[in-house]
Design a protein around this motif. Structure first.
Motif, short mmCIF file in Angstrom:
data_model
loop_
_atom_site.label_atom_id
_atom_site.label_comp_id
_atom_site.label_asym_id
_atom_site.label_seq_id
_atom_site.Cartn_x
_atom_site.Cartn_y
_atom_site.Cartn_z
N ARG A 329 72.22 -10.27 24.48
CA ARG A 329 73.15 -9.50 25.19
C ARG A 329 72.47 -8.23 25.50
O ARG A 329 73.01 -7.47 26.58
N ARG A 330 71.16 -7.58 24.97
CA ARG A 330 70.69 -6.41 25.14
C ARG A 330 69.26 -6.73 25.48
O ARG A 330 68.63 -7.61 24.66
N ALA A 331 68.92 -5.51 26.32
CA ALA A 331 67.32 -5.86 26.38
C ALA A 331 66.54 -5.23 25.20
O ALA A 331 67.13 -4.44 24.29
N GLN A 332 65.32 -5.85 25.02
CA GLN A 332 64.52 -5.23 23.87
C GLN A 332 64.38 -3.79 23.83
O GLN A 332 64.48 -3.29 22.69
N ARG A 333 64.29 -3.14 24.90
CA ARG A 333 64.16 -1.82 24.96
C ARG A 333 65.43 -0.99 24.33
O ARG A 333 65.18 -0.20 23.53
N THR A 334 66.31 -1.48 24.88
CA THR A 334 67.59 -0.83 24.25
C THR A 334 67.93 -0.90 22.79
O THR A 334 68.51 -0.10 22.33
N LEU A 335 67.55 -2.21 22.39
CA LEU A 335 67.62 -2.45 20.90
C LEU A 335 66.61 -1.65 20.01
O LEU A 335 67.25 -1.02 18.98
N ILE A 336 65.45 -1.26 20.61
CA ILE A 336 64.70 -0.55 19.72
C ILE A 336 65.13 0.91 19.86
O ILE A 336 64.94 1.61 18.83
N ILE A 337 65.59 1.28 20.94
CA ILE A 337 66.08 2.69 21.07
C ILE A 337 67.11 2.97 20.14
O ILE A 337 67.19 4.02 19.47
N ALA A 338 68.04 2.01 20.37
CA ALA A 338 69.32 2.03 19.21
C ALA A 338 68.90 1.90 17.89
O ALA A 338 69.51 2.78 17.03
N GLY A 339 67.71 1.11 17.53
CA GLY A 339 67.51 0.94 16.14
C GLY A 339 66.87 2.63 15.59
O GLY A 339 67.08 2.94 14.59
N PHE A 340 66.00 3.18 16.59
CA PHE A 340 65.34 4.47 16.17
C PHE A 340 66.67 5.55 15.96
O PHE A 340 66.56 6.40 15.03
N VAL A 341 67.62 5.53 17.04
CA VAL A 341 68.67 6.45 16.86
C VAL A 341 69.32 6.33 15.35
O VAL A 341 69.76 7.29 14.96
N ALA A 342 69.84 5.14 15.36
CA ALA A 342 70.53 4.62 14.19
C ALA A 342 69.76 5.18 12.93
O ALA A 342 70.52 5.78 11.63
#
Length: 468
Positions: A329-342
């Motif tokens: 559902r989400r691009a790899q870049r989006t998931l990595i950014i979300a992971g760092f933010v969390a």
């Protein structure tokens, strides 16, 4: 390649391979809840135990690429079994340690070298034995999940064993798991014969290992001798530069270097490697600092510390289970950014709530967020790095990727741990965690520079067809 299917049932092969990744990841984090027990029993300091943990992680990082290369010469299963045996001997020696020196020999050296020998065959054999994309994706998902859970659950399992029996029993547990893996692994058959004539870049291996060791030891020396720290850091950087030049010269001469220097010219892969290093630095750095603070400053025992860390374990497990669905559902870049933010937000919550409510439960929300964040971005980062290269370079980039992850783990324990053990106060704890958050921002920046839409959703991580 298809011939590998006739050797053994995939499920039978996957169990020992996943267990091997689990126990190696477990070994990297379970000692964090034994700090007080080990230092008291062996008449040493928490800093001494920190050095033991850091050297273990560093040995893995320094030898992971050479460990992958030698599988071609001596065979993947043979290296896997030899690594397991060496690891088991190290675990038994650690359990019987009369002092810190023997513990470093058993845990840091023998277990570290054993891990570097057995982990590359795990990934290579998985690729060779699971030949179709869906089954390979599921196999690697199971192995990576086992590694993540092993790292996150290490404090809880280690704490329970330490409190119920002894910290020494935790090493006996590791030895017993190794015996089980050896028994289960007998059914594995190597689809490719060894190639004794395969060349090996000894100079590149030695120089890269020495460079990493000097660099990390420089960080460990920071709280004792600033001049020595600077000397070691400079020497480490110079030796690593020498290693790179040596490999480039060997490659230009038509030889086979430890790592092809061409892999470092891929901008996307370099950014992905930065995110991988940062993720493991955050996970292992947080694990050590929080565990040491809870035990030494707050006075919690091993099992209480382990229970608190179940929050991070739960977060990592949940996000790992959702990884495949999120990838669609989400691009790899989006998931990595979300992971760092969390993850960075989790560190903030950890500090904010603990400062206002210094209770047993105050660390849980922050650790849960950290676990969720790290779990969300682990697999996408691997995908970004692996998908940046063709099949002919998968062996090299996979070895480099695992080396970088282990280097991040050792740096996390070294950097944040050194800040904390310098004074063991609430202020030192806050300084260590703030430092980790700042490093997390570096990983976030690298993730934001990744191209949008990179690595189409659902692409499974590609692993090496064969080492080198």
């Amino acid at each position: 390649m298809a011939e590998a299917r006739t050797y053994t049932a995939p499920r039978g092969v996957l169990v020992p391979l996943a267990l091997a990744q689990f126990i190696c990841s477990f070994a990297g984090s379970n000692m964090n809840v034994m700090l007080k027990d080990i230092s008291r029993d062996l008449n040493t300091t928490v800093q001494g135990v920190q050095v033991t943990i850091t050297i273990f992680l560093l040995v893995m990082a320094a030898l992971m690429i050479p460990g992958g290369k030698v599988t071609d010469r001596y065979g993947r299963k043979r290296c896997f079994m030899a690594g397991l045996a060496l690891y088991g001997v190290g675990a038994v020696l650690s359990a019987a340690s009369p002092g810190l020196g023997v513990l470093i020999l058993g845990n840091s050296i023998l277990e570290g070298v054993g891990t570097a020998m057995l982990i590359p065959p795990v990934y290579i054999l998985t690729t060779l034995l699971f030949t179709d994309v869906p089954s390979r994706a599921r196999a690697f998902g199971a192995i990576m999940a086992a590694g993540g859970v092993g790292a996150a659950a290490g404090p809880l399992i280690g704490g329970l064993i330490t409190s119920a029996i002894s910290w020494r029993a935790a090493f006996v547990f590791q030895a017993l798991v190794i015996v089980l893996i050896i028994l289960l692994g007998r059914r594995i058959k190597d689809p490719l014969p060894p190639d004794p004539a395969r060349s090996f870049d000894i100079r590149g291996a030695v120089l890269s290992a020495v460079g990493m060791v000097l660099f990390v030891m420089g960080i460990l020396a920071a709280d004792d001798n600033v001049a020595l720290m600077l000397i070691l850091l400079v020497l480490g950087a110079l030796v690593l530069e020498w290693s790179f030049r040596s490999m480039r010269a060997k490659e230009r001469a038509g030889g086979e270097p430890l790592v092809s220097t061409s892999v470092f010219r891929n901008h996307i892969s370099n950014l992905g490697l930065v995110t991988q290093l940062t993720q493991w630095l955050l996970l292992m750095g947080t694990s050590f600092v929080v565990a040491a603070y809870l035990q030494v400053v707050r006075g919690y025992d091993a099992v209480e510390t382990g229970v608190i860390f179940t929050a991070a374990t739960l977060g990592l497990l949940v996000s790992s289970l959702l990884a495949e669905r999120l990838a669609k559902r989400r691009a790899q870049r989006t998931l990595i950014i979300a992971g760092f933010v969390a993850t960075i937000a989790g560190i903030g919550v950890l500090l904010a709530i603990a400062s206002v409510h210094p209770s047993f439960w105050a660390s849980l929300p922050g650790l849960l967020l950290i676990g969720l964040g790290v779990g969300v971005m682990l697999t996408p980062s691997v995908n970004v790095v692996q998908s940046s290269f063709g099949e002919d370079q998968q062996g090299e980039i996979s070895g480099l990727s695992r080396c970088v992850s282990n280097l991040g783990s050792s740096l996390g324990t070294a950097i944040a741990g050194t800040i904390l053990v310098a004074s063991f106060t609430s202020h030192a704890y806050a300084a260590a965690m703030i430092t980790l958050a700042a490093i997390g921002l570096v990983g976030l920046a690298a993730a934001m520079f990744l191209p949008r839409g990179l690595a189409a959703a659902g692409i499974p991580p590609t692993a090496p067809r064969e080492s080198g």
